[in-house]
Design a protein around this motif. Structure first.
Motif, PDB file in Angstrom:
ATOM      1  N   ASN A   1      24.858  69.429  57.964  1.00  0.00           N
ATOM      2  CA  ASN A   1      25.772  68.607  58.748  1.00  0.00           C
ATOM      3  C   ASN A   1      26.221  67.166  58.405  1.00  0.00           C
ATOM      4  N   ASN A   2      25.510  66.817  57.431  1.00  0.00           N
ATOM      5  CA  ASN A   2      25.865  65.780  56.650  1.00  0.00           C
ATOM      6  C   ASN A   2      27.434  65.495  55.984  1.00  0.00           C
ATOM      7  N   HIS A   3      27.807  66.797  55.773  1.00  0.00           N
ATOM      8  CA  HIS A   3      29.199  66.876  55.342  1.00  0.00           C
ATOM      9  C   HIS A   3      30.117  66.619  56.487  1.00  0.00           C
ATOM     10  N   PHE A   4      29.785  66.837  57.491  1.00  0.00           N
ATOM     11  CA  PHE A   4      30.954  66.789  58.774  1.00  0.00           C
ATOM     12  C   PHE A   4      30.846  65.618  59.609  1.00  0.00           C
ATOM     13  N   LYS A   5      30.374  64.716  59.180  1.00  0.00           N
ATOM     14  CA  LYS A   5      30.136  63.345  59.909  1.00  0.00           C
ATOM     15  C   LYS A   5      31.473  62.540  59.643  1.00  0.00           C
ATOM     16  N   SER A   6      32.013  62.116  60.654  1.00  0.00           N
ATOM     17  CA  SER A   6      33.153  61.181  60.462  1.00  0.00           C
ATOM     18  C   SER A   6      33.383  60.057  61.489  1.00  0.00           C
ATOM     19  N   SER A   7      34.486  59.401  61.455  1.00  0.00           N
ATOM     20  CA  SER A   7      34.366  58.024  62.438  1.00  0.00           C
ATOM     21  C   SER A   7      34.394  58.804  63.820  1.00  0.00           C
ATOM     22  N   THR A   8      35.112  59.863  64.139  1.00  0.00           N
ATOM     23  CA  THR A   8      35.233  60.400  65.153  1.00  0.00           C
ATOM     24  C   THR A   8      34.179  61.373  65.726  1.00  0.00           C
ATOM     25  N   ASN A   9      33.380  61.821  64.671  1.00  0.00           N
ATOM     26  CA  ASN A   9      32.247  62.587  65.116  1.00  0.00           C
ATOM     27  C   ASN A   9      31.171  62.370  64.345  1.00  0.00           C
ATOM     28  N   GLN A  10      30.311  61.244  64.651  1.00  0.00           N
ATOM     29  CA  GLN A  10      29.267  60.817  64.166  1.00  0.00           C
ATOM     30  C   GLN A  10      27.898  61.508  64.016  1.00  0.00           C
ATOM     31  N   THR A  11      27.837  62.577  65.044  1.00  0.00           N
ATOM     32  CA  THR A  11      26.571  63.278  65.287  1.00  0.00           C
ATOM     33  C   THR A  11      26.904  64.815  65.237  1.00  0.00           C
ATOM     34  N   PRO A  12      27.517  65.259  64.086  1.00  0.00           N
ATOM     35  CA  PRO A  12      27.735  66.642  64.196  1.00  0.00           C
ATOM     36  C   PRO A  12      26.535  67.547  64.280  1.00  0.00           C
ATOM     37  N   ARG A  13      26.686  68.402  65.311  1.00  0.00           N
ATOM     38  CA  ARG A  13      25.400  69.440  65.457  1.00  0.00           C
ATOM     39  C   ARG A  13      25.624  70.795  64.913  1.00  0.00           C
ATOM     40  N   TYR A  14      26.210  70.840  63.912  1.00  0.00           N
ATOM     41  CA  TYR A  14      26.600  72.204  63.169  1.00  0.00           C
ATOM     42  C   TYR A  14      26.591  72.127  61.761  1.00  0.00           C
ATOM     43  N   ALA A  15      26.150  73.219  61.168  1.00  0.00           N
ATOM     44  CA  ALA A  15      26.285  73.249  59.746  1.00  0.00           C
ATOM     45  C   ALA A  15      26.944  74.834  59.369  1.00  0.00           C
ATOM     46  N   GLN A  16      27.051  74.963  57.944  1.00  0.00           N
ATOM     47  CA  GLN A  16      27.681  76.212  57.675  1.00  0.00           C
ATOM     48  C   GLN A  16      26.503  77.022  57.148  1.00  0.00           C
ATOM     49  N   PRO A  17      26.719  78.478  57.565  1.00  0.00           N
ATOM     50  CA  PRO A  17      25.696  79.560  57.270  1.00  0.00           C
ATOM     51  C   PRO A  17      26.196  79.726  55.726  1.00  0.00           C
ATOM     52  N   GLY A  18      25.111  80.288  55.254  1.00  0.00           N
ATOM     53  CA  GLY A  18      25.328  80.927  53.788  1.00  0.00           C
ATOM     54  C   GLY A  18      26.352  81.948  53.525  1.00  0.00           C
ATOM     55  N   THR A  19      27.067  82.224  52.443  1.00  0.00           N
ATOM     56  CA  THR A  19      27.901  83.264  52.361  1.00  0.00           C
ATOM     57  C   THR A  19      27.000  84.627  51.726  1.00  0.00           C
ATOM     58  N   PRO A  20      27.464  85.899  52.160  1.00  0.00           N
ATOM     59  CA  PRO A  20      26.697  86.801  51.668  1.00  0.00           C
ATOM     60  C   PRO A  20      26.736  86.923  50.089  1.00  0.00           C
ATOM     61  N   GLY A  21      25.716  87.921  49.714  1.00  0.00           N
ATOM     62  CA  GLY A  21      25.644  88.307  48.352  1.00  0.00           C
ATOM     63  C   GLY A  21      26.832  89.366  48.123  1.00  0.00           C
ATOM     64  N   GLU A  22      26.776  89.706  46.824  1.00  0.00           N
ATOM     65  CA  GLU A  22      27.730  90.689  46.247  1.00  0.00           C
ATOM     66  C   GLU A  22      26.938  91.915  46.093  1.00  0.00           C
ATOM     67  N   GLU A  23      27.678  93.129  46.296  1.00  0.00           N
ATOM     68  CA  GLU A  23      26.833  94.623  46.022  1.00  0.00           C
ATOM     69  C   GLU A  23      27.841  95.554  45.520  1.00  0.00           C
ATOM     70  N   GLY A  24      27.223  96.409  44.648  1.00  0.00           N
ATOM     71  CA  GLY A  24      28.074  96.979  43.706  1.00  0.00           C
ATOM     72  C   GLY A  24      27.293  97.986  42.951  1.00  0.00           C
ATOM     73  N   ASN A  25      28.129  98.967  42.499  1.00  0.00           N
ATOM     74  CA  ASN A  25      27.573 100.072  41.449  1.00  0.00           C
ATOM     75  C   ASN A  25      28.286 100.072  40.068  1.00  0.00           C
ATOM     76  N   PHE A  26      27.388  99.929  39.182  1.00  0.00           N
ATOM     77  CA  PHE A  26      28.004  99.531  37.756  1.00  0.00           C
ATOM     78  C   PHE A  26      27.348 100.751  36.703  1.00  0.00           C
ATOM     79  N   THR A  27      28.231 101.209  36.003  1.00  0.00           N
ATOM     80  CA  THR A  27      27.643 102.255  35.009  1.00  0.00           C
ATOM     81  C   THR A  27      27.608 101.609  33.489  1.00  0.00           C
TER      82      THR A  27
END
Length: 338
Positions: free
Chosen positions: A130-156
């Motif tokens: 949430n440190n990335h989302f503070k601004s002059s109009t929102n000084q105490t953001p109470r949210y943060a980003q979730p992590g993105t999922p990994g990749e899955e696949g089959n390889f030969t």
């Protein structure tokens, strides 16, 4: 290396790590009751990475372990602390391994240099705190980003044998016998077709302690370029050899015809194979007396005009040093011109 331990084709399933979540922590300390956001970022998920290793000659180690999963990145925490990245998973493979995305049929890369790496599944990105989302109009953001999922696949993974000299010939031409005589390799030898079902590698000891690698490629039959028999399975190993040694037995009905058939199969599979240095070796020449050999030379000089050929016998061990000399000369000239 025994034939049973040689594996040149495997399929694997991989899953990279999920990225860690960013933190929505708010700074709350004594005398600072209304501090701002200080949530840190989540860590990156672990990658799945293929790595070429010159000490490996086979994919046998992947025959029974085909599922790989990297760890997740850790979540961010207070005081803008970033979570640790997930641990990357390295999969070592021999030089000459071709990587194919089985899901899309994309030929991704061929690993040819020692230490060369290829990320086949990227770890998920860590979420921002949430440190990335503070601004002059929102000084105490109470949210943060979730992590993105990994990749899955089959390889030969397809391995193409890396050798200095590749032996090319019909079944029963004497390739395995030659390899067993001039190297320490112990290939399976018997008097029936397709005795050799996997490539055999051997180190040829030359003069002054110098060496080169020779590969016994399983026998070619007519129609191999179209996949007849085990055609494609065999022919792809010839692509990575520096020079080609065509073995044709002295008792063949038509030596030049056999050579033309072998050459045509290589051309139809991959025309670039014809650019390699070539030497024709007439095996089993212990069956010939000097008079018959002289008669054959007259015909071969006409049939193989401009194409080097020679006689040898693995059983009688005649002509082997001359064969080594010629192969070394071909390889040395090739390395100088390269």
């Amino acid at each position: 290396m025994t034939e049973g331990n040689f594996t040149d084709y495997v399929k694997i399933h991989v899953t990279s790590g999920k990225g860690g979540a960013g933190s929505a922590h708010l700074r709350r300390e004594k005398y600072i009751p209304q501090g701002g956001p200080d949530g840190g970022d989540g860590g990156r998920g672990g990658h799945i990475i293929l790595r070429a290793n010159h000490n490996m000659w086979t994919l046998h180690h992947l025959k029974f372990k085909r599922h790989f999963k990297a760890s997740e990145g850790l979540n961010g925490s207070k005081q803008t602390s970033t979570g640790a990245d997930g641990e990357d998973v390295y999969i070592d493979v021999p030089l000459g391994t071709l990587v194919i995305n089985t899901d899309t049929n994309e030929r991704m890369k061929e690993l040819l240099e020692d230490g060369e790496e290829l990320i086949i599944a990227k770890g998920g990105m860590g979420g921002r705190g949430n440190n990335h989302f503070k601004s002059s109009t929102n000084q105490t953001p109470r949210y943060a980003q979730p992590g993105t999922p990994g990749e899955e696949g089959n390889f030969t993974l397809e391995m193409k044998v890396l050798a200095d000299v590749g032996l090319v010939g019909f079944p029963n031409a004497g390739k395995s016998t030659l390899l067993s005589v001039i190297t320490a390799a112990k290939p399976k030898i018997a008097n029936y077709e397709f005795t050799t079902l996997k490539p055999n590698l051997g180190i040829v000891e030359y003069r002054d302690h110098r060496t080169f690698v020779m590969a016994d490629i399983p026998g070619i039959i007519e129609g191999a370029a179209e996949g007849k028999g085990l055609g494609h399975y065999f022919l792809r190993h010839i692509e990575r050899n520096s020079s080609l040694l065509f073995l044709i037995p002295a008792d063949a009905d038509d030596i030049r015809k056999q050579y033309d058939i072998l050459l045509d199969e290589l051309k139809r599979y991959n025309p670039e194979l014809l650019d390699k240095d070539k030497l024709v070796a007439i095996s089993k020449s212990d069956m010939l007396d000097e008079e018959l050999k002289a008669e054959m030379k007259v015909e071969l000089d006409k049939d193989f005009k401009g194409i080097p050929y020679m006689f040898f016998s693995s059983v009688a061990q005649t002509g082997l040093m001359e064969l080594k000399d010629k192969l070394w000369s071909m390889l040395n000239e090739k390395s100088v011109t390269d």
